[in-house]
Design a protein around this motif. Structure first.
Motif, PDB file in Angstrom:
ATOM      1  N   VAL A 259       0.841  -1.196   0.000  1.00 25.24           N
ATOM      2  CA  VAL A 259       0.000   0.000   0.000  1.00 25.24           C
ATOM      3  C   VAL A 259       0.881   1.253   0.000  1.00 25.24           C
ATOM      4  O   VAL A 259       0.607   2.225  -0.713  1.00 25.24           O
ATOM      5  N   LEU A 260       1.954   1.228   0.773  1.00 23.04           N
ATOM      6  CA  LEU A 260       2.904   2.338   0.769  1.00 23.04           C
ATOM      7  C   LEU A 260       3.489   2.523  -0.628  1.00 23.04           C
ATOM      8  O   LEU A 260       3.603   3.651  -1.122  1.00 23.04           O
ATOM      9  N   GLY A 261       3.832   1.417  -1.279  1.00 22.51           N
ATOM     10  CA  GLY A 261       4.364   1.496  -2.646  1.00 22.51           C
ATOM     11  C   GLY A 261       3.385   2.133  -3.611  1.00 22.51           C
ATOM     12  O   GLY A 261       3.769   2.945  -4.460  1.00 22.51           O
ATOM     13  N   THR A 262       2.104   1.806  -3.469  1.00 20.99           N
ATOM     14  CA  THR A 262       1.105   2.422  -4.357  1.00 20.99           C
ATOM     15  C   THR A 262       0.963   3.908  -4.069  1.00 20.99           C
ATOM     16  O   THR A 262       0.774   4.696  -4.988  1.00 20.99           O
ATOM     17  N   ALA A 263       1.068   4.289  -2.806  1.00 22.92           N
ATOM     18  CA  ALA A 263       0.959   5.708  -2.455  1.00 22.92           C
ATOM     19  C   ALA A 263       2.131   6.497  -3.033  1.00 22.92           C
ATOM     20  O   ALA A 263       1.942   7.587  -3.582  1.00 22.92           O
ATOM     21  N   VAL A 264       3.323   5.948  -2.921  1.00 27.24           N
ATOM     22  CA  VAL A 264       4.505   6.622  -3.460  1.00 27.24           C
ATOM     23  C   VAL A 264       4.401   6.696  -4.985  1.00 27.24           C
ATOM     24  O   VAL A 264       4.634   7.759  -5.583  1.00 27.24           O
ATOM     25  N   ALA A 265       4.013   5.597  -5.625  1.00 27.37           N
ATOM     26  CA  ALA A 265       3.863   5.585  -7.084  1.00 27.37           C
ATOM     27  C   ALA A 265       2.801   6.597  -7.516  1.00 27.37           C
ATOM     28  O   ALA A 265       2.994   7.340  -8.489  1.00 27.37           O
ATOM     29  N   GLY A 266       1.700   6.648  -6.801  1.00 29.09           N
ATOM     30  CA  GLY A 266       0.643   7.601  -7.127  1.00 29.09           C
ATOM     31  C   GLY A 266       1.102   9.034  -6.992  1.00 29.09           C
ATOM     32  O   GLY A 266       0.778   9.889  -7.822  1.00 29.09           O
ATOM     33  N   GLN A 267       1.861   9.311  -5.958  1.00 28.65           N
ATOM     34  CA  GLN A 267       2.369  10.673  -5.745  1.00 28.65           C
ATOM     35  C   GLN A 267       3.339  11.065  -6.846  1.00 28.65           C
ATOM     36  O   GLN A 267       3.287  12.179  -7.362  1.00 28.65           O
ATOM     37  N   VAL A 268       4.229  10.153  -7.220  1.00 25.61           N
ATOM     38  CA  VAL A 268       5.193  10.429  -8.296  1.00 25.61           C
ATOM     39  C   VAL A 268       4.444  10.660  -9.608  1.00 25.61           C
ATOM     40  O   VAL A 268       4.735  11.614 -10.337  1.00 25.61           O
ATOM     41  N   MET A 269       3.477   9.802  -9.895  1.00 25.29           N
ATOM     42  CA  MET A 269       2.712   9.954 -11.135  1.00 25.29           C
ATOM     43  C   MET A 269       1.934  11.265 -11.156  1.00 25.29           C
ATOM     44  O   MET A 269       1.860  11.938 -12.186  1.00 25.29           O
ATOM     45  N   ALA A 270       1.367  11.658 -10.031  1.00 18.37           N
ATOM     46  CA  ALA A 270       0.625  12.911  -9.952  1.00 18.37           C
ATOM     47  C   ALA A 270       1.549  14.096 -10.206  1.00 18.37           C
ATOM     48  O   ALA A 270       1.195  15.037 -10.925  1.00 18.37           O
ATOM     49  N   ARG A 271       2.723  14.054  -9.632  1.00 16.48           N
ATOM     50  CA  ARG A 271       3.674  15.156  -9.817  1.00 16.48           C
ATOM     51  C   ARG A 271       4.128  15.241 -11.274  1.00 16.48           C
ATOM     52  O   ARG A 271       4.205  16.336 -11.845  1.00 16.48           O
ATOM     53  N   VAL A 272       4.417  14.085 -11.875  1.00 12.50           N
ATOM     54  CA  VAL A 272       4.824  14.063 -13.287  1.00 12.50           C
ATOM     55  C   VAL A 272       3.699  14.624 -14.155  1.00 12.50           C
ATOM     56  O   VAL A 272       3.943  15.437 -15.052  1.00 12.50           O
ATOM     57  N   LYS A 273       2.474  14.218 -13.860  1.00  9.70           N
ATOM     58  CA  LYS A 273       1.332  14.689 -14.650  1.00  9.70           C
ATOM     59  C   LYS A 273       1.133  16.198 -14.490  1.00  9.70           C
ATOM     60  O   LYS A 273       0.886  16.899 -15.465  1.00  9.70           O
ATOM     61  N   ARG A 274       1.243  16.708 -13.267  1.00  4.83           N
ATOM     62  CA  ARG A 274       1.100  18.145 -13.068  1.00  4.83           C
ATOM     63  C   ARG A 274       2.183  18.926 -13.822  1.00  4.83           C
ATOM     64  O   ARG A 274       1.909  19.957 -14.419  1.00  4.83           O
ATOM     65  N   ASN A 275       3.422  18.413 -13.761  1.00  4.72           N
ATOM     66  CA  ASN A 275       4.511  19.075 -14.475  1.00  4.72           C
ATOM     67  C   ASN A 275       4.282  19.037 -15.986  1.00  4.72           C
ATOM     68  O   ASN A 275       4.536  20.013 -16.684  1.00  4.72           O
ATOM     69  N   ARG A 276       3.776  17.907 -16.482  1.00  3.47           N
ATOM     70  CA  ARG A 276       3.510  17.759 -17.908  1.00  3.47           C
ATOM     71  C   ARG A 276       2.372  18.694 -18.327  1.00  3.47           C
ATOM     72  O   ARG A 276       2.444  19.332 -19.365  1.00  3.47           O
ATOM     73  N   ASP A 277       1.333  18.778 -17.489  1.00  6.57           N
ATOM     74  CA  ASP A 277       0.207  19.652 -17.818  1.00  6.57           C
ATOM     75  C   ASP A 277       0.597  21.131 -17.768  1.00  6.57           C
ATOM     76  O   ASP A 277       0.013  21.943 -18.485  1.00  6.57           O
ATOM     77  N   ALA A 278       1.562  21.473 -16.916  1.00  9.09           N
ATOM     78  CA  ALA A 278       1.995  22.867 -16.792  1.00  9.09           C
ATOM     79  C   ALA A 278       2.851  23.310 -17.978  1.00  9.09           C
ATOM     80  O   ALA A 278       2.972  24.505 -18.244  1.00  9.09           O
ATOM     81  N   SER A 279       3.416  22.361 -18.671  1.00  5.60           N
ATOM     82  CA  SER A 279       4.302  22.700 -19.812  1.00  5.60           C
ATOM     83  C   SER A 279       3.537  23.138 -21.035  1.00  5.60           C
ATOM     84  O   SER A 279       2.439  22.903 -21.270  1.00  5.60           O
TER      85      SER A 279
END
Length: 89
Positions: free
Chosen positions: A69-89
């Motif tokens: 569950v911790l692994g999914t939370a970390v993966a989700g957070q990383v994916m969210a950050r990547v997506k936000r950065n991609r959307d901001a570009s």
């Protein structure tokens, strides 16, 4: 392995599959704001505490479950950050 342990492992498989599906769905959402940072922060914090608690009780099903569950939370957070950065570009 006792039959009761099989229940715990089955629950683990279902929970982790459900969490990964939610991350997948959020990754493909058109709006990066659909992904809540606080959800992942809370999940990460709770998972770390549950891991420590499970270790103290020597409940290995829950040590593994909460680690996944911790692994999914970390993966989700990383994916969210990547997506936000991609959307901001």
């Amino acid at each position: 392995m006792a039959a009761v342990d099989l229940l715990g492992w089955a629950a683990t498989a279902i929970l982790v599959a459900t969490l990964w599906r939610q991350i997948w769905k959020q990754w493909h959402a058109p709006d990066s704001e659909a992904v809540s940072t606080w959800l992942f922060v809370g999940q990460i914090s709770a998972s770390v505490l549950f891991i420590l608690y499970s270790i103290a009780l020597q409940s290995w099903v829950f040590v593994v479950t909460n680690s996944l569950v911790l692994g999914t939370a970390v993966a989700g957070q990383v994916m969210a950050r990547v997506k936000r950065n991609r959307d901001a570009s």
